[in-house]
Scaffold this motif. Structure first.
Motif, mmCIF file in Angstrom:
data_model
loop_
_atom_site.group_PDB
_atom_site.id
_atom_site.type_symbol
_atom_site.label_atom_id
_atom_site.label_comp_id
_atom_site.label_asym_id
_atom_site.label_seq_id
_atom_site.Cartn_x
_atom_site.Cartn_y
_atom_site.Cartn_z
ATOM 1 N N LEU A 1 -4.051 -0.083 -3.742
ATOM 2 C CA LEU A 1 -3.879 0.718 -2.530
ATOM 3 C C LEU A 1 -2.397 0.888 -2.210
ATOM 4 C CD1 LEU A 1 -6.727 -0.799 -0.308
ATOM 5 C CD2 LEU A 1 -6.637 1.555 -1.171
ATOM 6 N N ARG A 2 -1.623 -0.165 -2.395
ATOM 7 C CA ARG A 2 -0.183 -0.074 -2.131
ATOM 8 C C ARG A 2 0.453 0.951 -3.061
ATOM 9 N NH1 ARG A 2 2.217 -5.265 -3.512
ATOM 10 N NH2 ARG A 2 2.682 -4.213 -5.472
ATOM 11 N N LYS A 3 0.064 0.890 -4.330
ATOM 12 C CA LYS A 3 0.589 1.833 -5.313
ATOM 13 C C LYS A 3 0.219 3.272 -4.928
ATOM 14 C CE LYS A 3 2.356 2.133 -9.586
ATOM 15 N NZ LYS A 3 3.649 1.568 -9.961
ATOM 16 N N MET A 4 -0.987 3.459 -4.475
ATOM 17 C CA MET A 4 -1.429 4.807 -4.078
ATOM 18 C C MET A 4 -0.638 5.288 -2.861
ATOM 19 S SD MET A 4 -5.557 4.320 -4.633
ATOM 20 C CE MET A 4 -6.153 6.030 -4.629
ATOM 21 N N ARG A 5 -0.372 4.369 -1.922
ATOM 22 C CA ARG A 5 0.423 4.765 -0.750
ATOM 23 C C ARG A 5 1.833 5.145 -1.156
ATOM 24 N NH1 ARG A 5 -2.038 0.128 1.567
ATOM 25 N NH2 ARG A 5 -0.040 -0.956 1.437
ATOM 26 N N GLU A 6 2.388 4.405 -2.106
ATOM 27 C CA GLU A 6 3.719 4.752 -2.604
ATOM 28 C C GLU A 6 3.718 6.143 -3.219
ATOM 29 O OE1 GLU A 6 4.840 0.173 -3.914
ATOM 30 O OE2 GLU A 6 4.866 1.760 -5.435
ATOM 31 N N ILE A 7 2.673 6.442 -3.971
ATOM 32 C CA ILE A 7 2.591 7.743 -4.638
ATOM 33 C C ILE A 7 2.404 8.865 -3.618
ATOM 34 C CG2 ILE A 7 1.102 9.109 -6.169
ATOM 35 C CD1 ILE A 7 0.845 6.512 -7.884
ATOM 36 N N ILE A 8 1.698 8.576 -2.537
ATOM 37 C CA ILE A 8 1.586 9.550 -1.446
ATOM 38 C C ILE A 8 2.972 9.824 -0.866
ATOM 39 C CG2 ILE A 8 0.811 9.752 0.963
ATOM 40 C CD1 ILE A 8 -1.854 8.490 0.027
ATOM 41 N N GLY A 9 3.813 8.801 -0.862
ATOM 42 C CA GLY A 9 5.174 8.989 -0.379
ATOM 43 C C GLY A 9 5.450 8.313 0.948
ATOM 44 N N TRP A 10 4.536 7.455 1.379
ATOM 45 C CA TRP A 10 4.792 6.688 2.601
ATOM 46 C C TRP A 10 5.809 5.613 2.275
ATOM 47 C CZ3 TRP A 10 -1.151 6.293 3.477
ATOM 48 C CH2 TRP A 10 -1.608 7.429 4.150
ATOM 49 N N THR A 11 6.866 5.574 3.056
ATOM 50 C CA THR A 11 7.962 4.674 2.707
ATOM 51 C C THR A 11 7.827 3.297 3.358
ATOM 52 O OG1 THR A 11 9.196 5.765 4.454
ATOM 53 C CG2 THR A 11 9.637 6.478 2.200
ATOM 54 N N ASN A 12 7.015 3.220 4.432
ATOM 55 C CA ASN A 12 6.853 1.896 5.049
ATOM 56 C C ASN A 12 6.025 0.998 4.127
ATOM 57 O OD1 ASN A 12 4.607 3.569 5.479
ATOM 58 N ND2 ASN A 12 3.862 2.252 7.131
ATOM 59 N N LYS A 13 6.336 -0.263 4.174
ATOM 60 C CA LYS A 13 5.702 -1.200 3.236
ATOM 61 C C LYS A 13 4.266 -1.553 3.623
ATOM 62 C CE LYS A 13 8.762 -2.392 -0.029
ATOM 63 N NZ LYS A 13 8.543 -1.279 -0.954
ATOM 64 N N ASP A 14 3.985 -1.518 4.916
ATOM 65 C CA ASP A 14 2.694 -2.091 5.314
ATOM 66 C C ASP A 14 1.712 -1.089 5.895
ATOM 67 O OD1 ASP A 14 4.877 -2.228 6.970
ATOM 68 O OD2 ASP A 14 3.918 -3.580 8.380
ATOM 69 N N GLY A 15 1.378 -0.137 5.093
ATOM 70 C CA GLY A 15 0.248 0.710 5.445
ATOM 71 C C GLY A 15 -1.042 -0.047 5.197
ATOM 72 N N ASP A 16 -2.134 0.693 5.154
ATOM 73 C CA ASP A 16 -3.415 0.014 4.996
ATOM 74 C C ASP A 16 -4.365 0.905 4.193
ATOM 75 O OD1 ASP A 16 -5.298 -1.966 5.287
ATOM 76 O OD2 ASP A 16 -5.201 -2.023 7.474
ATOM 77 N N GLY A 17 -5.554 0.422 3.988
ATOM 78 C CA GLY A 17 -6.541 1.206 3.251
ATOM 79 C C GLY A 17 -7.679 0.346 2.780
ATOM 80 N N ILE A 18 -8.683 1.012 2.240
ATOM 81 C CA ILE A 18 -9.845 0.292 1.729
ATOM 82 C C ILE A 18 -10.609 1.243 0.811
ATOM 83 C CG2 ILE A 18 -11.510 0.956 3.549
ATOM 84 C CD1 ILE A 18 -12.271 -2.085 3.650
#
Lengths: 560, 560
Positions: A216-233
């Motif tokens: 999920l972290r990798k996917m958020r990075e690929i989306i381009g969100w720069t903050n470290k602590d997003g979320d997902g499931i």
């Protein structure tokens, strides 16, 4: 026990040491070197290991030695399944051998199926009507009974279930957004079923829970969100992922709805497309279906709240202009959700990801790896830019479900973020595919599918036998077209022509299914009568398959 | 090609005829006889078949002949995976052999795992903290990267993922309501992943869609609904099944909520337990959590609508008195939902099904075969007495998803009943298990688990080392108890004792996980401090495992 050459004896001895603690212990010594060195191994052990590894890399002695073992660990042997029953398998006493033989026999069936799936001389399906299957094809009886059947019959049932099914991995199956049969993903799913656990807590799924977090972290990075602590499931599918996003938005703006119900706030107003429609209706919202180009944010008496931009629509594969929509959301403080269930895969491609530009401005994103990335069903992720909302809106503080006094860091438990209690492990196959392909592997797989759709588009766009449904090059792999049978060519547009054309695609599709050679979807859309929607998400497809599809449509439709 | 004896030549020739049309074609001629006779076979073929079958039944010649073939269809051969990558597997050109070898290697890993799972000398888990796994155990790196890894490394990753996981099928794993590893179910799940399709339509999942229909009908019969045309669907889990029931009730009483939102009606009032709480909150309802014994139906300003009776609560395994609740529902015209996610399995047992008496009066029932029936995760059903409600509340008439002009009877398509679009195939493993065990097989499996819990209860109820959490015999397999360490025995009830006792179960559990010998859950409940909740749903467990658990708790807790 195994014949080991002198040159690998150091490894063999280390291997023996590991054997006591490792569970796998197969004959593949070379493989084990990487995997099973224990924490408590001495430095000496480690240096022995390193030299063994070097030795192995420099020559292939060790491998040659391994390979000299002619017997696999598990060997198929003579087994009469006609007198064996489920009760004779593990955990039955002495059930080990039967269990192994039964599962090997099943694997035999599955490997045959896999091979044939990629063989173009195999049909995509062997069509039968519901009543035919219900009446019972010779020996294939779907009814359930009080008494057990022999394992022999169970194996027949397995074969028949595959025989009368549809080969969704066949290079000529184009019927759905999810196609293909990824071998690594398949291995991953076999392992997942064998592990048979639940994403509920770290306690019972430590490895899978961490894999989910990392992916999920990798996917958020690929989306381009720069903050470290997003979320997902990971959720059971796109519809439920979208439902999560609506719940998250509602919680963000009206947290009191969680405990007080929808009457606690003025009912918000939504802009939704049809897929969110289901979720929104389920959640009790008033719905305003969005119209193309119409971003009407204000309706009297309602509070606007949530906007969906679709990245890759189901039929046309169209991408909404995210930056423009994001500007409006910024201005009016609206939650922006990007439904990239189908289009999300393009984020993996440097060539195509610009179609999702602006996605980094979204509050939440639905992205289904089981669509364009070829991951086996089910695999859908809901990703959020902000941490804490999922937990906030779904946790019920049920101490009997989630104990707070565990010996490990309970922030890894996922149960309080989910609307489910039990949650299937959807991550492993995806993680394993990512490991095996790398980001670049997904990229080239996706680029190839888009090249094929471009090929198809260029092939038919100017031919009199075909008419394109929308102008210009497809943005995704969706190519929408009418086949114009000889009898309709040159006929001017009229109600009669429209009615006739409306019946063409269903007729060809029916013939296609009867012959079983290929499958492609069709539907009407708004004012447009039934047309074919070609989609390519199967890495097994080639230009020759595209050619085949077009020829087949022409062949089946020539007399219409 | 295969050595065939003279006596089986007629079969062999028929077999050859079939080979062209059948997909499976393994060397198991005997098996194929039942499965693959084609519709277009001539009468002559059929009579040859019959005599071949008779021959086979009278002697075992044919089988002996088959078994004389020493080679399996797929044979493991020497393969160096260190230079092979995902891109070398199918659909790669000439990728067939590598694909087969890779999958056989994976199967080897899985069979090793299966065998060890049932071996009591294997640990239940090899515990590591999140940070340890994240830092990377030797050679096991969870991070994803841009570049692909070799198939050798992928196989290592598979082994490690199992190694650091939890063996939920181990006879001493008692931690969840879902435990065990059913071999038939496992085979079913492997096949399901290989078929990799979607329950969306009959078109792409003909066999599975019919199996679902037949199994749901059977489950409704077992519930005791006498009308022929109830309804139901398999969902990703109990929470979502319960959500379906709430949506169905809402649609039944207030159909306008579907299109107009919750503001269209006076907000209904619910009686819910904590599991429905999540679903109800998600759907935007005002919630009133039910209190034991308190069936307060009226609250000012609200319309009562929906009552849940729980058949088998999560912690105590208690059964609500359904007839009394049904009387109230009848009187006030309320929707009665029975949440039998955990208790539903007892319907299969003539001895225990009386605990769910009255369930036939429910409007809807949640029943999770992945709990007490030992089906692999996920497998949950929502069943409805009345047909049409599911369709009514979930269909969105999306012509682009569900075409109405297909050549087959589209009433078999399930997409319009579901809140999902893509829906995982959860039915096959369950159907296959039912075939293989028969209703009587499930019955004896479930009876056995209940006998074991009775054994446990009788073993510890009168011992000073243990204290039972609730009075009387457990209704389900839940046995709830405190272990009283020597230091607390004889100490009168006090705040100090309660605090100390509260810390006992977590400490023992932590030690248990560190040693990896067994796993059992604990939790507080209301006023009661942390206690162990033992549940038995694993057919592999025996009295010796119960004895082991108790001894292990005493051993680990003796110094507390």
């Amino acid at each position: 026990k195994s014949p080991i050459t002198a040159s690998s004896s150091a490894v063999a001895s280390t291997y023996d040491t590991w054997c006591g603690v490792a569970h796998g212990c197969t004959k593949k010594i070379g493989l084990k070197i990487c995997g099973f060195l224990q924490r408590n191994n001495s430095l000496e052990d480690k240096s022995r290991l390193v030299s063994a590894l070097k030795e192995r890399q420099s020559s292939r002695n060790l491998l040659a030695c391994e390979n000299s073992e002619k017997e696999g660990r598990f060997q198929k042997t003579e087994t009469d399944f006609s007198n064996l029953y489920a009760r004779d398998l593990l955990p039955a006493k002495n059930g080990e051998e039967q269990t192994v033989q039964f599962l090997l026999e099943v694997v035999d069936i599955l490997l045959t199926y896999v091979k044939k799936t990629f063989d173009r001389s195999t049909k995509v399906l062997d069509f039968h009507h519901p009543h035919q299957l219900l009446e019972g094809m010779e020996g294939f009886n779907l009814e359930l009974s009080d008494n057990p059947e022999s394992l022999e019959q169970i194996l027949v049932d397995c074969r028949d279930s595959l025989k009368y099914g549809v080969r969704t991995g066949h290079p000529r199956f184009f019927n759905q957004l999810s196609t293909g049969l990824d071998i690594i993903g398949l291995a991953g799913e076999w392992l997942t079923s064998t592990a048979n656990t639940n994403m509920f807590t770290y306690e019972i799924a430590p490895v899978f829970v961490l894999m989910e977090q990392i992916t999920l972290r990798k996917m958020r990075e690929i989306i381009g969100w720069t903050n470290k602590d997003g979320d997902g499931i990971f959720s059971p599918g796109g519809a439920i992922s979208n439902m999560y996003s609506i719940m998250a938005a509602r919680y963000k703006y009206f947290p009191e709805v969680k405990t007080k119900g929808m009457s606690a706030s003025i009912i918000p107003f939504f802009l939704l497309n049809i897929l969110e429609f289901k979720a929104g209706a389920a959640l009790g919202f008033d719905i305003c279906t969005s119209l193309p180009g119409c971003l009407c944010v204000y309706v009297q008496g309602y509070i606007p709240l949530y906007v969906t931009a679709t990245a890759g629509t189901t039929v046309y594969g169209a991408f909404d202009p995210i930056p423009e929509i994001a500007d409006i959301c910024d201005k009016y403080n609206l939650w922006l959700h990007v439904d990239a269930a189908w289009g999300g895969g393009l984020l993996m491609s440097r060539k195509h990801r610009h179609k999702l530009n602006g996605i980094e401005r979204a509050n939440s994103v639905t992205w289904n790896p089981h669509k364009m990335m070829g991951v086996l069903l089910q695999c859908s992720a809901i990703l959020l830019r902000e941490k804490g909302i999922l937990q906030g809106c779904n946790q019920m503080c049920a101490g009997y479900l989630f104990q707070q006094d565990k010996q490990y860091d309970i922030t890894y438990d996922t149960g309080d973020k989910a609307i489910q209690c039990g949650r299937h492990v959807d991550i492993f196959k995806f993680w394993l595919m990512w490991k095996a392909k790398g980001t670049v592997g997904f990229e080239s797989q996706i680029n190839k599918c888009l090249e094929l759709s471009e090929y198809l588009y260029n092939k038919i766009k100017n031919r009199q036998e075909f008419e394109m449904v929308f102008e210009g090059e497809p943005e995704h792999t969706n190519v929408c077209f009418w086949y114009i049978p000889p009898s309709l060519r040159g006929m001017p547009d009229s109600e009669e022509r429209r009615e006739k054309l409306h019946r063409v695609a269903p007729k060809i599709k029916a013939l296609m299914m009867e012959t079983g050679t290929t499958m492609v979807g069709y539907q009407p859309q708004g004012e447009k009568v039934n047309f074919f929607r070609m989609v390519i998400s199967n890495p097994a497809a080639t230009k020759s398959d595209i050619d085949f599809l077009i020829e087949e449509i022409e062949r089946l439709g020539q007399d219409l």
